[in-house]
Design a protein around this motif. Structure first.
Motif, mmCIF file in Angstrom:
data_model
loop_
_atom_site.group_PDB
_atom_site.id
_atom_site.type_symbol
_atom_site.label_atom_id
_atom_site.label_comp_id
_atom_site.label_asym_id
_atom_site.label_seq_id
_atom_site.Cartn_x
_atom_site.Cartn_y
_atom_site.Cartn_z
ATOM 1 N N UNK A 1 55.042 -11.200 13.272
ATOM 2 C CA UNK A 1 54.954 -12.574 13.765
ATOM 3 C C UNK A 1 55.265 -13.586 12.674
ATOM 4 N N UNK A 2 54.934 -13.257 11.443
ATOM 5 C CA UNK A 2 55.199 -14.186 10.343
ATOM 6 C C UNK A 2 56.150 -13.584 9.309
ATOM 7 N N UNK A 3 56.729 -12.425 9.631
ATOM 8 C CA UNK A 3 57.695 -11.816 8.721
ATOM 9 C C UNK A 3 57.096 -11.232 7.463
ATOM 10 N N UNK A 4 55.825 -10.790 7.539
ATOM 11 C CA UNK A 4 55.174 -10.188 6.365
ATOM 12 C C UNK A 4 55.458 -8.685 6.352
ATOM 13 N N UNK A 5 56.049 -8.159 5.318
ATOM 14 C CA UNK A 5 56.419 -6.748 5.285
ATOM 15 C C UNK A 5 55.218 -5.820 5.170
ATOM 16 N N UNK A 6 55.403 -4.622 5.657
ATOM 17 C CA UNK A 6 54.379 -3.587 5.513
ATOM 18 C C UNK A 6 54.343 -3.100 4.073
ATOM 19 N N UNK A 7 53.131 -2.805 3.599
ATOM 20 C CA UNK A 7 52.945 -2.309 2.235
ATOM 21 C C UNK A 7 52.505 -0.853 2.209
ATOM 22 N N UNK A 8 52.395 -0.247 3.389
ATOM 23 C CA UNK A 8 51.833 1.096 3.461
ATOM 24 C C UNK A 8 52.873 2.159 3.785
ATOM 25 N N UNK A 9 54.142 1.855 3.516
ATOM 26 C CA UNK A 9 55.177 2.871 3.707
ATOM 27 C C UNK A 9 56.012 2.992 2.435
ATOM 28 N N UNK A 10 57.115 3.707 2.535
ATOM 29 C CA UNK A 10 57.921 3.988 1.338
ATOM 30 C C UNK A 10 59.137 3.077 1.209
ATOM 31 N N UNK A 11 59.173 2.023 2.005
ATOM 32 C CA UNK A 11 60.343 1.147 2.000
ATOM 33 C C UNK A 11 60.016 -0.140 1.264
ATOM 34 N N UNK B 1 40.845 -11.465 -0.154
ATOM 35 C CA UNK B 1 40.774 -12.927 -0.222
ATOM 36 C C UNK B 1 42.143 -13.600 -0.115
ATOM 37 N N UNK B 2 43.204 -12.912 -0.534
ATOM 38 C CA UNK B 2 44.489 -13.597 -0.669
ATOM 39 C C UNK B 2 45.645 -12.997 0.138
ATOM 40 N N UNK B 3 45.513 -11.761 0.595
ATOM 41 C CA UNK B 3 46.677 -11.073 1.164
ATOM 42 C C UNK B 3 46.493 -10.607 2.606
ATOM 43 N N UNK B 4 45.256 -10.404 3.019
ATOM 44 C CA UNK B 4 44.995 -9.831 4.336
ATOM 45 C C UNK B 4 45.576 -10.674 5.457
ATOM 46 N N UNK B 5 45.549 -11.979 5.312
ATOM 47 C CA UNK B 5 46.011 -12.861 6.386
ATOM 48 C C UNK B 5 47.455 -12.567 6.792
ATOM 49 N N UNK B 6 48.272 -12.135 5.850
ATOM 50 C CA UNK B 6 49.675 -11.848 6.158
ATOM 51 C C UNK B 6 49.947 -10.351 6.263
ATOM 52 N N UNK B 7 49.447 -9.586 5.304
ATOM 53 C CA UNK B 7 49.801 -8.163 5.223
ATOM 54 C C UNK B 7 48.821 -7.246 5.950
ATOM 55 N N UNK B 8 47.744 -7.787 6.508
ATOM 56 C CA UNK B 8 46.734 -7.031 7.242
ATOM 57 C C UNK B 8 45.896 -6.155 6.307
ATOM 58 N N UNK B 9 44.716 -5.804 6.768
ATOM 59 C CA UNK B 9 43.778 -5.057 5.928
ATOM 60 C C UNK B 9 44.324 -3.685 5.533
ATOM 61 N N UNK B 10 45.098 -3.079 6.416
ATOM 62 C CA UNK B 10 45.643 -1.749 6.124
ATOM 63 C C UNK B 10 47.036 -1.800 5.526
ATOM 64 N N UNK B 11 47.536 -2.996 5.224
ATOM 65 C CA UNK B 11 48.858 -3.132 4.618
ATOM 66 C C UNK B 11 50.010 -2.947 5.586
ATOM 67 N N UNK B 12 49.745 -3.056 6.892
ATOM 68 C CA UNK B 12 50.783 -2.802 7.884
ATOM 69 C C UNK B 12 51.701 -3.996 8.123
ATOM 70 N N UNK B 13 51.383 -5.151 7.537
ATOM 71 C CA UNK B 13 52.241 -6.313 7.677
ATOM 72 C C UNK B 13 52.136 -6.977 9.041
ATOM 73 N N UNK B 14 53.001 -7.958 9.267
ATOM 74 C CA UNK B 14 52.981 -8.701 10.533
ATOM 75 C C UNK B 14 54.370 -9.223 10.841
#
Length: 306
Positions: free
Chosen positions: A231-241, A216-229
């Motif tokens: 285009x809008x500078x949203x960081x990936x959440x699915x790695x170790x960085x 509901x709150x995070x997918x729009x920026x961070x994507x469903x798989x946490x890979x980020x975007x």
């Protein structure tokens, strides 16, 4: 004992060498002449010294040294060498100014010179935040890996250097702001959402509540798989960085009241050639991307996660 010439000088029988008459605790000194080659070398150094003092500055006077007949000075030689270096540097800077940063990698020699120049500029302007080895620190991105928030090609890095990140001094600065959820979510919801974020790297099992909050709150920026975007500078959440820490407490704090770092833009403080050299240096650190990998927007900056 007298020698054959009738002198009273004593001679050492085993060697046939005269004694000089000096004795120390029963040890007597022989009058052994210096080797002929050594004497001629010594005389040559004397001649060399005389010639040198005539040709070059040598003897210190009250206000200055003797000038020498050649008129040579170390200051004069340094000045000539500096002029030569300045001419070579000027030629390099003119070439670098004329070439598009996108094509810089096609010119191997110019790229190498740009990287060397960028390394010097980095030590003056960038190490305070990113460290001497560009490895960063908590809150300051690592420039050596292959994770880039806005893009890691030369064009994107140059854009970042020019306009910065969240930099008030540039209308073209890159801006991405994560909203804070403190007061919107209760503690249990924040814990559940942090657990879902941790589930992207397999460190925790997600819960239905956390998954729903994320959807509901995070997918729009961070994507469903946490890979980020990018285009809008949203960081990936699915790695170790992670820029601000990867532990559950760090993630909860970022969800409540997110930190937003600021990188200054250098367009008004550094000339375009220096910025281009800095872009080349940062790109060379190991994580630089090919220009074909760039997103349509020639964005910016360096890696990390919230």
């Amino acid at each position: 004992m007298a020698n054959e010439a009738g002198n009273d000088t004593r001679v050492d029988q085993p060697t046939g060498t005269e004694f000089v008459g000096h004795e120390w605790d029963g040890i007597e000194e022989l009058n052994t002449p210096l080797p002929r080659w050594w004497l001629w070398t010594f005389y040559a150094t004397i001649v060399f010294a005389i010639v040198y003092t005539i040709l070059y500055p040598a003897w210190p006077m009250i206000n200055q040294a003797t000038e020498g007949t050649l008129g040579w000075t170390s200051r004069g030689q340094l000045s000539e060498e500096m002029k030569t270096a300045d001419l070579a540097r000027q030629s390099f800077r003119e070439q670098l100014a004329a070439i598009d940063v996108v094509k810089l990698q096609d010119n191997t020699e110019l790229m190498q010179q740009a990287v060397a120049g960028g390394a010097a500029a980095f030590k003056v302007n960038c190490v305070q935040c990113h460290g001497a080895g560009a490895a960063g620190s908590p809150g300051y991105p690592n420039l050596n890996d292959d994770e880039w928030l806005w893009g890691g090609d030369l064009k994107a890095i140059e854009y970042t250097l020019n306009h910065g990140i969240r930099w008030e001094g540039s209308d073209e600065t890159r801006i991405s702001l994560m909203p804070g959820f403190d007061g919107i979510f209760d503690r249990a919801q924040i814990d559940a959402l942090a657990g879902h974020v941790l589930s992207f790297t397999g460190r925790r099992q997600s819960s239905p509540v956390g998954a729903q909050l994320y959807a509901d709150n995070c997918v729009a920026c961070h994507q469903a798989d946490g890979s980020g975007s990018r285009e809008i500078g949203a960081p990936a959440l699915n790695d170790a960085i992670w820029l601000y820490g990867s532990e559950a407490a760090d993630i909860r704090a970022q969800i409540r009241r997110p930190k937003h770092g600021v990188m200054p833009g250098w367009k008004d403080r550094l000339d375009p050639v220096t910025i281009k050299m800095l872009a080349a240096y940062v790109h060379s650190r190991g994580g630089g991307e090919d220009i074909e990998e760039v997103a349509e927007d020639p964005a910016v900056e360096v890696d990390e996660q919230p």
